[in-house]
Scaffold this motif. Structure first.
Motif, PDB file in Angstrom:
ATOM      1  N   ARG A  82      -5.390 -10.712  13.184  1.00 53.23           N
ATOM      2  CA  ARG A  82      -5.382 -10.216  11.816  1.00 53.23           C
ATOM      3  C   ARG A  82      -4.628  -8.901  11.856  1.00 53.23           C
ATOM      4  NH1 ARG A  82      -9.558 -12.914  12.637  1.00 53.23           N
ATOM      5  NH2 ARG A  82     -10.795 -11.275  13.611  1.00 53.23           N
ATOM      6  N   VAL A  83      -3.518  -8.858  11.141  1.00 56.72           N
ATOM      7  CA  VAL A  83      -2.633  -7.694  11.190  1.00 56.72           C
ATOM      8  C   VAL A  83      -2.664  -6.991   9.836  1.00 56.72           C
ATOM      9  CG1 VAL A  83      -0.279  -6.893  11.593  1.00 56.72           C
ATOM     10  CG2 VAL A  83      -1.143  -8.899  12.837  1.00 56.72           C
ATOM     11  N   TYR A  84      -2.883  -5.684   9.894  1.00 60.31           N
ATOM     12  CA  TYR A  84      -2.911  -4.850   8.704  1.00 60.31           C
ATOM     13  C   TYR A  84      -1.724  -3.900   8.789  1.00 60.31           C
ATOM     14  CZ  TYR A  84      -7.658  -6.631   8.941  1.00 60.31           C
ATOM     15  OH  TYR A  84      -8.748  -7.461   9.044  1.00 60.31           O
ATOM     16  N   VAL A  85      -0.898  -3.886   7.759  1.00 63.63           N
ATOM     17  CA  VAL A  85       0.271  -3.002   7.728  1.00 63.63           C
ATOM     18  C   VAL A  85       0.215  -2.156   6.463  1.00 63.63           C
ATOM     19  CG1 VAL A  85       1.709  -4.591   9.076  1.00 63.63           C
ATOM     20  CG2 VAL A  85       1.763  -4.716   6.577  1.00 63.63           C
ATOM     21  N   THR A  86       0.768  -0.954   6.545  1.00 60.22           N
ATOM     22  CA  THR A  86       0.772  -0.080   5.379  1.00 60.22           C
ATOM     23  C   THR A  86       1.971  -0.346   4.470  1.00 60.22           C
ATOM     24  OG1 THR A  86       1.860   1.669   6.651  1.00 60.22           O
ATOM     25  CG2 THR A  86      -0.552   1.752   6.501  1.00 60.22           C
ATOM     26  N   ARG A  87       3.000  -1.009   5.012  1.00 60.34           N
ATOM     27  CA  ARG A  87       4.179  -1.381   4.214  1.00 60.34           C
ATOM     28  C   ARG A  87       4.687  -2.736   4.692  1.00 60.34           C
ATOM     29  NH1 ARG A  87       8.815   1.002   4.840  1.00 60.34           N
ATOM     30  NH2 ARG A  87       9.531   0.360   2.809  1.00 60.34           N
ATOM     31  N   LEU A 115      -1.565 -11.665   7.969  1.00 59.80           N
ATOM     32  CA  LEU A 115      -0.871 -10.395   7.770  1.00 59.80           C
ATOM     33  C   LEU A 115      -1.209  -9.884   6.378  1.00 59.80           C
ATOM     34  CD1 LEU A 115       1.306  -8.330   8.801  1.00 59.80           C
ATOM     35  CD2 LEU A 115       2.977  -9.775   7.640  1.00 59.80           C
ATOM     36  N   VAL A 116      -1.745  -8.664   6.315  1.00 59.23           N
ATOM     37  CA  VAL A 116      -2.190  -8.093   5.051  1.00 59.23           C
ATOM     38  C   VAL A 116      -1.649  -6.683   4.904  1.00 59.23           C
ATOM     39  CG1 VAL A 116      -4.231  -7.439   3.701  1.00 59.23           C
ATOM     40  CG2 VAL A 116      -4.327  -9.423   5.211  1.00 59.23           C
ATOM     41  N   GLN A 117      -1.162  -6.356   3.720  1.00 62.21           N
ATOM     42  CA  GLN A 117      -0.771  -4.981   3.434  1.00 62.21           C
ATOM     43  C   GLN A 117      -1.994  -4.240   2.909  1.00 62.21           C
ATOM     44  OE1 GLN A 117       2.950  -4.169   1.363  1.00 62.21           O
ATOM     45  NE2 GLN A 117       1.926  -2.601   0.159  1.00 62.21           N
ATOM     46  N   VAL A 118      -2.201  -3.027   3.442  1.00 62.81           N
ATOM     47  CA  VAL A 118      -3.323  -2.190   3.032  1.00 62.81           C
ATOM     48  C   VAL A 118      -2.799  -0.835   2.549  1.00 62.81           C
ATOM     49  CG1 VAL A 118      -4.977  -3.326   4.570  1.00 62.81           C
ATOM     50  CG2 VAL A 118      -3.677  -1.358   5.394  1.00 62.81           C
ATOM     51  N   ALA A 119      -3.620  -0.123   1.812  1.00 61.17           N
ATOM     52  CA  ALA A 119      -3.213   1.182   1.287  1.00 61.17           C
ATOM     53  C   ALA A 119      -3.088   2.223   2.385  1.00 61.17           C
ATOM     54  CB  ALA A 119      -4.207   1.657   0.235  1.00 61.17           C
ATOM     55  N   GLY A 120      -3.848   2.086   3.448  1.00 61.58           N
ATOM     56  CA  GLY A 120      -3.791   3.046   4.538  1.00 61.58           C
ATOM     57  C   GLY A 120      -4.704   2.622   5.667  1.00 61.58           C
ATOM     58  N   LEU A 121      -4.541   3.273   6.816  1.00 59.03           N
ATOM     59  CA  LEU A 121      -5.369   3.021   7.990  1.00 59.03           C
ATOM     60  C   LEU A 121      -6.066   4.321   8.362  1.00 59.03           C
ATOM     61  CD1 LEU A 121      -2.725   0.897   9.904  1.00 59.03           C
ATOM     62  CD2 LEU A 121      -4.807   0.039   8.808  1.00 59.03           C
ATOM     63  N   LEU A 122      -7.126   4.238   9.151  1.00 61.58           N
ATOM     64  CA  LEU A 122      -7.906   5.422   9.495  1.00 61.58           C
ATOM     65  C   LEU A 122      -7.057   6.510  10.134  1.00 61.58           C
ATOM     66  CD1 LEU A 122     -10.664   6.770   9.591  1.00 61.58           C
ATOM     67  CD2 LEU A 122     -11.060   5.639  11.780  1.00 61.58           C
ATOM     68  N   ASP A 123      -6.175   6.120  11.064  1.00 58.01           N
ATOM     69  CA  ASP A 123      -5.266   7.082  11.689  1.00 58.01           C
ATOM     70  C   ASP A 123      -4.104   7.331  10.724  1.00 58.01           C
ATOM     71  OD1 ASP A 123      -2.875   7.991  13.221  1.00 58.01           O
ATOM     72  OD2 ASP A 123      -4.209   7.778  14.948  1.00 58.01           O
TER      73      ASP A 123
END
Length: 137
Positions: A82-87, A115-123
């Protein structure tokens, strides 16, 4: 209901994370759940500023495989990513780097992937995070 026993996985030389395990092996099920891995070096707590998406992808994928190996498996035991990307555009624009990293770490093994785009990651410097599951032999 029987007790579930599990063991946290900490690859040699890595700092113990705060509040989670890099991986967990559940006794009997042989299922390894791998916490989201970012493009940080194994001995660091975060992504260094200035790394591009391709560099972060390579490190994050390498970190996933390192956790699988530390649990006694190999990249071929991965069954899901499961991949989370900011862009999403970063993913599209760095296809060559993603392919090279995939070849290096997974070869021709292709687990299920989301693959999901997210608003941001913790780091704050992270642009990609990869979470995974593996079934160990």
């Amino acid at each position: 209901m029987s007790d579930i026993h599990y063991q946290a996985v900490l690859p040699e030389g890595w700092q113990r994370p705060r509040g989670f395990s890099h991986g967990v092996v559940a006794q009997g099920s042989k299922l390894l759940r791998i916490a989201g891995q970012i493009g940080s070096k194994p001995d660091a707590h975060g992504v260094e500023a200035g790394l591009d998406f391709g560099q972060q992808w390579e490190r994050a994928l390498g970190n996933v495989v390192a956790v699988v190996r530390a649990a006694g498996g190999s990249a071929s035991h991965l069954v899901a990513l499961r991949v989370y990307v900011t862009r999403m555009d970063d993913f599209r624009e760095h296809g060559a780097a993603i392919g090279a990293a995939w070849s290096t770490h997974l070869g021709k093994h292709f687990p299920a992937m989301t693959l999901v785009q997210v608003a941001g990651l913790l780091d704050a410097h992270a642009t990609v995070e990869i979470e995974a599951e593996a079934v160990l032999a």
